[in-house]
Design a protein around this motif. Structure first.
Motif, PDB file in Angstrom:
ATOM      1  N   VAL A   1       0.875  -1.183   0.000  1.00  0.00           N
ATOM      2  CA  VAL A   1       0.000   0.000   0.000  1.00  0.00           C
ATOM      3  C   VAL A   1       0.906   1.225   0.000  1.00  0.00           C
TER       4      VAL A   1
ATOM      5  N   THR B   1      -1.595   5.264   3.416  1.00  0.00           N
ATOM      6  CA  THR B   1      -2.506   4.268   3.977  1.00  0.00           C
ATOM      7  C   THR B   1      -1.971   3.714   5.298  1.00  0.00           C
TER       8      THR B   1
ATOM      9  N   ARG C   1      -2.721   6.199   7.886  1.00  0.00           N
ATOM     10  CA  ARG C   1      -4.140   6.178   8.248  1.00  0.00           C
ATOM     11  C   ARG C   1      -4.490   4.960   9.081  1.00  0.00           C
ATOM     12  N   ALA C   2      -3.945   3.831   8.702  1.00  0.00           N
ATOM     13  CA  ALA C   2      -4.251   2.603   9.443  1.00  0.00           C
ATOM     14  C   ALA C   2      -3.895   2.773  10.918  1.00  0.00           C
TER      15      ALA C   2
ATOM     16  N   VAL D   1      -9.867   3.360   6.760  1.00  0.00           N
ATOM     17  CA  VAL D   1      -9.207   2.339   5.950  1.00  0.00           C
ATOM     18  C   VAL D   1     -10.072   1.076   5.911  1.00  0.00           C
TER      19      VAL D   1
ATOM     20  N   THR E   1      -7.448  -4.152   4.396  1.00  0.00           N
ATOM     21  CA  THR E   1      -6.149  -3.490   4.264  1.00  0.00           C
ATOM     22  C   THR E   1      -5.603  -3.130   5.642  1.00  0.00           C
ATOM     23  N   ARG E   2      -6.466  -2.622   6.481  1.00  0.00           N
ATOM     24  CA  ARG E   2      -6.023  -2.226   7.814  1.00  0.00           C
ATOM     25  C   ARG E   2      -5.335  -3.397   8.507  1.00  0.00           C
TER      26      ARG E   2
END
Lengths: 339, 339
Positions: free
Chosen positions: B15, B19, B22-23, B30, B34-35
């Motif tokens: 990623v 991202t 943000r995670a 997110v 993905t998180r």
DNA sequence: CTGAAAGCGCTTACAG
DNA sequence: CTGAAAGCGCTTACAG
């Protein structure tokens, strides 16, 4: 005012930001005139370098972490004063980490400390175990962060430098003192919890007793006043005793109180000694004979040693032991009743 | 291990670094899959965000400064425990600033604190003056840094929030207690130095004495044990006294010792009270009656209030006063001799 | 929900 | 002795 950045200074002083940076950090690399001009502008603008930018760019934080188990212990608090005074002299900031032996473990806290990118660590946790010592060594070696043990000793190795007094010798001396007064049933009152330095005090005690061919007796207590009272009462009703050495002043004072409640005379019937020379020792009646531990100095010297380490200097001595005194007061036969 | 950067994480998790950021900081923005992928990689790599880069980019430090006058005062040390425990819960680090009333002035230290870009300040200096208060207000308003006064009160205004107990009321109550025992010549032993909270204790004392139509008498001492002894000896030889309220436990204990040396009986001849409920109070004989100040809680609550402020929340109450108790013990007539 | 890119305010080789 | 420029490792509008 704290808005001014290095760009503002550079602009006002008509130089590049590189020069401003140098004027601050490597003054000798800047022509005196320019340097002074820059410094004057800095003064005028009230410019203060942004610590984060500086830390990010230089990989140095000029910050040390101090790890303590519990701030309310008088010895630790006083050590902090010594640490802070020296830290200020060398322009280091202090990040304080207090262990709350509940949620987070010491290892987690140490990881936090590493993440915070401190330049050095002062370790004041006296209950250090072999495992913890290993972890500290890992930090020292792998992360290249210097560590100093303050008033904590790990006898098995000097891989991590330490600053304290010779507790074994102190334990020996204070025991010798009671022996020289003609006492024979001398007890050491130590703690249930395993503090390294208390271990050393016990060793000194054992050596003195052994030398005098007296039977050593170690009693372990919790350190909490309320518990101690019961404990002392019960214990000493069934034991013959004419001398007591407590590993902490407050425990000694606690004992004196219980003894007097039982009509025991101090120092005639029992001689009592403590360790530290805190305010407790001077507020007790009779005043407490004790080992005077230069605790402020231990803090100050540890911090000084740490600055040397952070500066890549090599230490002449890795297990530093400061001098200590024995304060003779009314709780032993030297009758030097203080005010 | 602490080498991993956000780029490494982004690469391994396939990623962008945005991202990853943000995670960590805004998980809800997110997608769950993905998180989790990102978080797993973070775990694997032992990634720890670089605090400097974070501070530089976000202008937040998640660090608070604690300004104290002297760590060796038992009340301050214990307050630190409360502060640290709550700070940990809210993920704040603590930068410790101890004033060494010699070289650097408080104002300089505060400037240092501002430069360090802390998110908030806990101010524990009880000798606050109007001038210092003005300076603090300037910091609060101009630099937008929230400040909380811990166990410190500035009666004249609540512009800077504070957390303490109602010292005036406590002073009143403890005085009332001696009056109710039939004492008439009650002295307050306060300090030479001007501590705000001692002022309040005095006010409460004066109110109680006034109400009872008794003549108030305030004596000021240095707080140092050796000096106190002489002072007490001289003073009380020439004055009639049957009650003493000291602004600190240790001063009260000091007084008790001098009194007993002069064959005065406590509590029969003189009733003695202190403030704080420290270990001194329980190690003294007789045990000391005193106001029990919830000092750990004061520290904890101040830190909690500060987190609210740093979070832009508005406070319902800006002068928070916690509840206190009066511990009745052997130094007054309630004869509740503790162990 | 995710990525590309600018920017936070410094330090430090590298040239000159 | 001084300047231009890259880079430290993140966050955060701005697009998409």
């Amino acid at each position: 005012m704290s808005k001014a950045t290095i760009y503002d200074v550079a602009g006002a002083a008509r130089v590049s930001l590189a020069t401003v940076s140098r004027a601050i950090n490597n003054p000798e690399k800047v022509k005196p005139e320019t340097r002074e001009r820059v410094l004057r502008v800095i003064e005028e603008l009230g410019y203060k370098p942004n610590a984060f930018a500086k830390g990010l760019a230089s990989r140095k934080s000029t910050t040390v972490a101090v790890l303590v188990p519990d701030m309310s212990r008088a010895s630790i608090a006083e050590m902090m004063n010594g640490i802070a005074d020296i830290a200020r002299v060398y322009k280091y900031s202090i990040m304080l980490y207090i262990l709350d032996n509940e949620e987070s473990t010491e290892e987690e806290v140490l990881k936090e400390i590493i993440a915070a990118q401190v330049d050095g660590i002062l370790y004041l946790n006296d209950e250090i175990t072999t495992k913890q010592h290993e972890f500290l060594k890992m930090i020292q070696n792998e992360h290249q962060i210097p560590i100093v043990l303050s008033n904590t000793v790990f006898h098995e190795s000097d891989e991590i430098p330490s600053v304290s007094i010779d507790y074994e010798k102190a334990g020996y001396e204070i025991t010798k003192k009671l022996i020289d007064e003609g006492r024979e049933n001398i007890y050491m009152v130590s703690t249930v919890r395993k503090y390294m330095v208390n271990d050393l005090k016990e060793k000194g005690y054992l050596r003195a007793m052994d030398e005098a061919r007296l039977a050593p007796q170690i009693m372990r207590t919790s350190g909490r006043i309320s518990v101690n009272t019961e404990h002392f009462n019960e214990y000493f009703r069934n034991h013959k005793v004419d001398g007591v050495i407590a590993v902490r002043d407050s425990i000694a004072v606690s004992f004196i109180n219980v003894a007097r409640m039982n009509e025991v005379r101090i120092p005639e019937d029992i001689g009592v000694c403590g360790f530290q020379n805190t305010k407790y020792a001077r507020l007790s009646r009779p005043n407490l004979t004790c080992v005077d531990v230069p605790i402020y100095d231990i803090g100050a010297v540890s911090m000084r040693v740490l600055t040397k380490l952070m500066n890549q200097e090599t230490l002449e001595e890795r297990m530093i032991m400061l001098e200590h005194d024995v304060m003779e007061r009314g709780s032993t036969k030297s009758e030097e009743q203080e005010k």
